[in-house]
Motif scaffolding. Sequence first.
Motif, PDB file in Angstrom:
ATOM      1  N   HIS A   1       0.846  -1.193   0.000  1.00  0.00           N
ATOM      2  CA  HIS A   1       0.000   0.000   0.000  1.00  0.00           C
ATOM      3  C   HIS A   1       0.885   1.247   0.000  1.00  0.00           C
ATOM      4  CE1 HIS A   1      -2.924   2.999   1.324  1.00  0.00           C
ATOM      5  NE2 HIS A   1      -3.894   2.115   1.123  1.00  0.00           N
ATOM      6  N   GLU A   2       0.484   2.254  -0.770  1.00  0.00           N
ATOM      7  CA  GLU A   2       1.304   3.457  -0.913  1.00  0.00           C
ATOM      8  C   GLU A   2       1.539   4.182   0.410  1.00  0.00           C
ATOM      9  OE1 GLU A   2      -0.953   5.808  -3.639  1.00  0.00           O
ATOM     10  OE2 GLU A   2      -2.410   6.474  -2.140  1.00  0.00           O
ATOM     11  N   PHE A   3       0.647   4.016   1.361  1.00  0.00           N
ATOM     12  CA  PHE A   3       0.755   4.682   2.649  1.00  0.00           C
ATOM     13  C   PHE A   3       1.683   3.933   3.598  1.00  0.00           C
ATOM     14  CE2 PHE A   3      -1.425   6.496   6.558  1.00  0.00           C
ATOM     15  CZ  PHE A   3      -1.116   7.812   6.276  1.00  0.00           C
ATOM     16  N   LEU A   4       1.955   2.650   3.270  1.00  0.00           N
ATOM     17  CA  LEU A   4       2.668   1.781   4.199  1.00  0.00           C
ATOM     18  C   LEU A   4       4.026   1.294   3.718  1.00  0.00           C
ATOM     19  CD1 LEU A   4      -0.284  -0.589   5.224  1.00  0.00           C
ATOM     20  CD2 LEU A   4       0.375   1.559   6.282  1.00  0.00           C
ATOM     21  N   LYS A   5       4.191   1.140   2.405  1.00  0.00           N
ATOM     22  CA  LYS A   5       5.300   0.336   1.893  1.00  0.00           C
ATOM     23  C   LYS A   5       6.685   0.804   2.328  1.00  0.00           C
ATOM     24  CE  LYS A   5       5.027   2.664  -2.629  1.00  0.00           C
ATOM     25  NZ  LYS A   5       4.767   2.435  -4.077  1.00  0.00           N
ATOM     26  N   LYS A   6       6.881   2.099   2.471  1.00  0.00           N
ATOM     27  CA  LYS A   6       8.219   2.555   2.865  1.00  0.00           C
ATOM     28  C   LYS A   6       8.494   2.388   4.360  1.00  0.00           C
ATOM     29  CE  LYS A   6       7.085   7.477   3.415  1.00  0.00           C
ATOM     30  NZ  LYS A   6       7.412   8.846   2.928  1.00  0.00           N
ATOM     31  N   HIS A   7       7.442   1.989   5.103  1.00  0.00           N
ATOM     32  CA  HIS A   7       7.621   1.805   6.541  1.00  0.00           C
ATOM     33  C   HIS A   7       7.670   0.335   6.948  1.00  0.00           C
ATOM     34  CE1 HIS A   7       6.919   6.061   6.790  1.00  0.00           C
ATOM     35  NE2 HIS A   7       5.677   5.954   6.380  1.00  0.00           N
ATOM     36  N   ILE A   8       7.502  -0.584   6.006  1.00  0.00           N
ATOM     37  CA  ILE A   8       7.490  -2.005   6.342  1.00  0.00           C
ATOM     38  C   ILE A   8       8.904  -2.485   6.666  1.00  0.00           C
ATOM     39  CG2 ILE A   8       6.958  -4.317   5.517  1.00  0.00           C
ATOM     40  CD1 ILE A   8       4.495  -2.597   6.057  1.00  0.00           C
ATOM     41  N   TRP A   9       9.012  -3.223   7.752  1.00  0.00           N
ATOM     42  CA  TRP A   9      10.308  -3.748   8.192  1.00  0.00           C
ATOM     43  C   TRP A   9      10.879  -4.710   7.161  1.00  0.00           C
ATOM     44  CZ3 TRP A   9      11.134  -8.990  10.269  1.00  0.00           C
ATOM     45  CH2 TRP A   9      12.404  -9.184  10.791  1.00  0.00           C
ATOM     46  N   LEU A  10      12.158  -4.589   6.912  1.00  0.00           N
ATOM     47  CA  LEU A  10      12.874  -5.497   6.022  1.00  0.00           C
ATOM     48  C   LEU A  10      13.987  -6.171   6.804  1.00  0.00           C
ATOM     49  CD1 LEU A  10      13.303  -6.604   3.150  1.00  0.00           C
ATOM     50  CD2 LEU A  10      14.890  -4.711   2.748  1.00  0.00           C
ATOM     51  N   ASN A  11      13.908  -7.469   6.915  1.00  0.00           N
ATOM     52  CA  ASN A  11      14.929  -8.247   7.603  1.00  0.00           C
ATOM     53  C   ASN A  11      16.183  -8.289   6.736  1.00  0.00           C
ATOM     54  OD1 ASN A  11      16.480 -10.102   8.963  1.00  0.00           O
ATOM     55  ND2 ASN A  11      14.880 -11.666   9.092  1.00  0.00           N
ATOM     56  N   GLN A  12      17.156  -7.480   7.100  1.00  0.00           N
ATOM     57  CA  GLN A  12      18.358  -7.329   6.273  1.00  0.00           C
ATOM     58  C   GLN A  12      19.199  -8.593   6.223  1.00  0.00           C
ATOM     59  OE1 GLN A  12      18.880  -4.743   4.452  1.00  0.00           O
ATOM     60  NE2 GLN A  12      17.503  -3.203   5.326  1.00  0.00           N
ATOM     61  N   ASN A  13      18.990  -9.502   7.158  1.00  0.00           N
ATOM     62  CA  ASN A  13      19.812 -10.716   7.224  1.00  0.00           C
ATOM     63  C   ASN A  13      19.137 -11.922   6.573  1.00  0.00           C
ATOM     64  OD1 ASN A  13      21.879  -9.411   8.790  1.00  0.00           O
ATOM     65  ND2 ASN A  13      20.524  -9.568  10.568  1.00  0.00           N
ATOM     66  N   GLU A  14      18.038 -11.644   5.855  1.00  0.00           N
ATOM     67  CA  GLU A  14      17.286 -12.735   5.246  1.00  0.00           C
ATOM     68  C   GLU A  14      17.026 -12.425   3.779  1.00  0.00           C
ATOM     69  OE1 GLU A  14      15.493 -16.525   5.611  1.00  0.00           O
ATOM     70  OE2 GLU A  14      16.571 -15.370   7.126  1.00  0.00           O
ATOM     71  N   LYS A  15      16.912 -13.430   2.965  1.00  0.00           N
ATOM     72  CA  LYS A  15      16.490 -13.278   1.579  1.00  0.00           C
ATOM     73  C   LYS A  15      15.622 -14.472   1.208  1.00  0.00           C
ATOM     74  CE  LYS A  15      20.879 -15.214  -0.104  1.00  0.00           C
ATOM     75  NZ  LYS A  15      22.062 -14.976  -0.986  1.00  0.00           N
ATOM     76  N   ILE A  16      14.767 -14.271   0.213  1.00  0.00           N
ATOM     77  CA  ILE A  16      13.842 -15.338  -0.174  1.00  0.00           C
ATOM     78  C   ILE A  16      14.556 -16.322  -1.089  1.00  0.00           C
ATOM     79  CG2 ILE A  16      11.640 -15.862  -1.282  1.00  0.00           C
ATOM     80  CD1 ILE A  16      10.665 -13.122  -0.509  1.00  0.00           C
TER      81      ILE A  16
ATOM     82  N   GLY B   1      14.574 -19.913   0.215  1.00  0.00           N
ATOM     83  CA  GLY B   1      14.293 -21.221   0.787  1.00  0.00           C
ATOM     84  C   GLY B   1      15.195 -21.618   1.922  1.00  0.00           C
ATOM     85  N   ASN B   2      16.036 -20.707   2.382  1.00  0.00           N
ATOM     86  CA  ASN B   2      16.951 -21.003   3.480  1.00  0.00           C
ATOM     87  C   ASN B   2      16.716 -20.055   4.654  1.00  0.00           C
ATOM     88  OD1 ASN B   2      18.606 -23.046   2.067  1.00  0.00           O
ATOM     89  ND2 ASN B   2      19.244 -21.300   0.794  1.00  0.00           N
ATOM     90  N   ASP B   3      17.070 -20.517   5.828  1.00  0.00           N
ATOM     91  CA  ASP B   3      16.986 -19.676   7.017  1.00  0.00           C
ATOM     92  C   ASP B   3      18.318 -18.949   7.165  1.00  0.00           C
ATOM     93  OD1 ASP B   3      16.436 -18.489   9.413  1.00  0.00           O
ATOM     94  OD2 ASP B   3      16.517 -20.323  10.612  1.00  0.00           O
ATOM     95  N   ASN B   4      18.491 -17.885   6.380  1.00  0.00           N
ATOM     96  CA  ASN B   4      19.777 -17.200   6.308  1.00  0.00           C
ATOM     97  C   ASN B   4      20.235 -16.619   7.644  1.00  0.00           C
ATOM     98  OD1 ASN B   4      18.201 -16.314   3.441  1.00  0.00           O
ATOM     99  ND2 ASN B   4      20.149 -17.389   3.246  1.00  0.00           N
ATOM    100  N   ASP B   5      19.304 -16.077   8.424  1.00  0.00           N
ATOM    101  CA  ASP B   5      19.692 -15.449   9.687  1.00  0.00           C
ATOM    102  C   ASP B   5      19.609 -16.409  10.875  1.00  0.00           C
ATOM    103  OD1 ASP B   5      16.983 -15.693   9.892  1.00  0.00           O
ATOM    104  OD2 ASP B   5      16.576 -13.570  10.258  1.00  0.00           O
TER     105      ASP B   5
END
Length: 549
Positions: free
Chosen positions: A91-106, A108-112
């Motif tokens: 959503h345009e009102f929310l997207k820049k505030h959503i938390w991003l787990n910097q130690n994870e990527k999609i 299939g692995n538990d990177n963090d």
Amino acid sequence: MKKLRIYTFVLPLISIVSCNLNKTISQELTKKDDVFFNTIKDTLVNWHLKDYHNDSIPGISFEKAYQNILKKNESSEAIIAILDTDVDIHHEFLKKHIWLNQNEKIDGNDNDKNGYIDDINGWNFISDSIGNSELFVNYEYTRILKKYDSVFEGISDENVSKSLEKEYFHYKRAKDIYLGRTLYAFKEKNYIDYYLNKSKQADIALASYFPEKKYTKEKVDSLIKVNSDPSLLPHLNYILTEIQYNITDKWLADYKLKTYERINKLLNKDFDDRVNIGDDIEDLEDMNYGSYIVNKNSEFLEHGTTVAGVISSLLKKGNSNIKLMVLCVSSLGDENDKDMALAIRYAVNNGAKVINISSGKNFSLHSDWVIKELKNAEEQDVLVVTSAGNSNTNLDEKDVFNYPDDTDENREEVVDNFLKVSSSSYQLTKKFKEEETAYGKTNVDLFAPGEKIFTASAKKDKKYELSSGTSMAAALTSGVAGLIYSYFPSLSVKQVKKILMDSGTSYDINIEVKQRDGSLKLTPFSELSKSGKVLNSYNALLMAEKMTK
């Protein structure tokens, strides 16, 4: 959703109430019969951010706080975890505030190595591995009957064993409410079946005049004037009712779905809402379930987006260091204590400083699991903010419960990192307490604006709406708490809680409070919560600044 969570619509001869998260009544921003909002709507679209002394509006003084404090200080990242339904993270009102787990990527692995695979924005505790959630789940009192019906079969007050007295007390409460809700559910089913039939009959009778069912008030009124067939009049009048209340085929179908599923799933003791999830609901340490997909059902389960939007209303002027972690624990029905406990644990372990829980229920099978995680959150300096619910009840009464709670079975507080928030109105009158909000001098900590709050909508046909209820009030409180942590990170959770309660605005006003017998009693606003105050962001941030220095 309980907590609290009721959508109410009114038609002639029918009151349709569907169970959802805390009361959210969506309304058009310029609703014609709302004189208050129409008169000065430009000012009041964000009334909750205004200042009483500067604007004569009992908001939280956020614009004043921004100009005088936030603009002049540096901030650091602070994460607010939202334990709720799915959230429209794009959503345009929310997207820049959503938390991003910097130690994870999609991938299939538990990177963090935190035990959750691909959790880049949070975790969905109520879905299967590909994000398909059960949209309808049992009420908690249904689960209690499911668990204890066989245990207490043939047992009465006189012969229940002492070891089971506590369980028996809540079982009897659950049974009473279950019976009442079941009667209500079938009454609602009869209502919606009646109106669906009326709608179908009208469409058939008027097909030659409206082959595409494109009804307008003008066309229907014109047909009434020239109509010579008296048998059409009831159908035309019914269509006018649909137009007046904006009752569409989609609305009727959606309400039918929720009404039928209340019977088939929410109240059905034979329904297992964990089949597709695949976990052991009685084992708190069985954590290998859910998915990283937190937005798949956000349009249907829209409450989470609404809550996130309220918090984001404090961020739009520029605190990009506040991030919103999405943890899905709610659908239509009551949350499972296991999901709630593990979501609190996830939030704490992954860096959240504030946990917002805009939901509640009046039963809890495993409140000890939740208390355990609240204690851990307290040890890690994490504040937990919950909504008081929209039951218009006194939470201090011994037979009234609202979970999650910070008390033990003796109703004694066991943690000091927990806030329960009720909802105030923009009207400085005897209706300043929002009509349906719960209250309690002991068990409610604080009030915050919660009536007609401008926020994001997950609906496809509109991006924004006005929503009401203690869910909104809790979200505002969480947002202010997040700002305190962001700008003054050295403060402890006990200090932050004290600041929020002590810095609120006091209003010397008597409130009309509905009693159990239906009578109305004037009560000082200061007696409706522990602090007796309404959240004030300017005072809170000013106090935090002074306390830090």
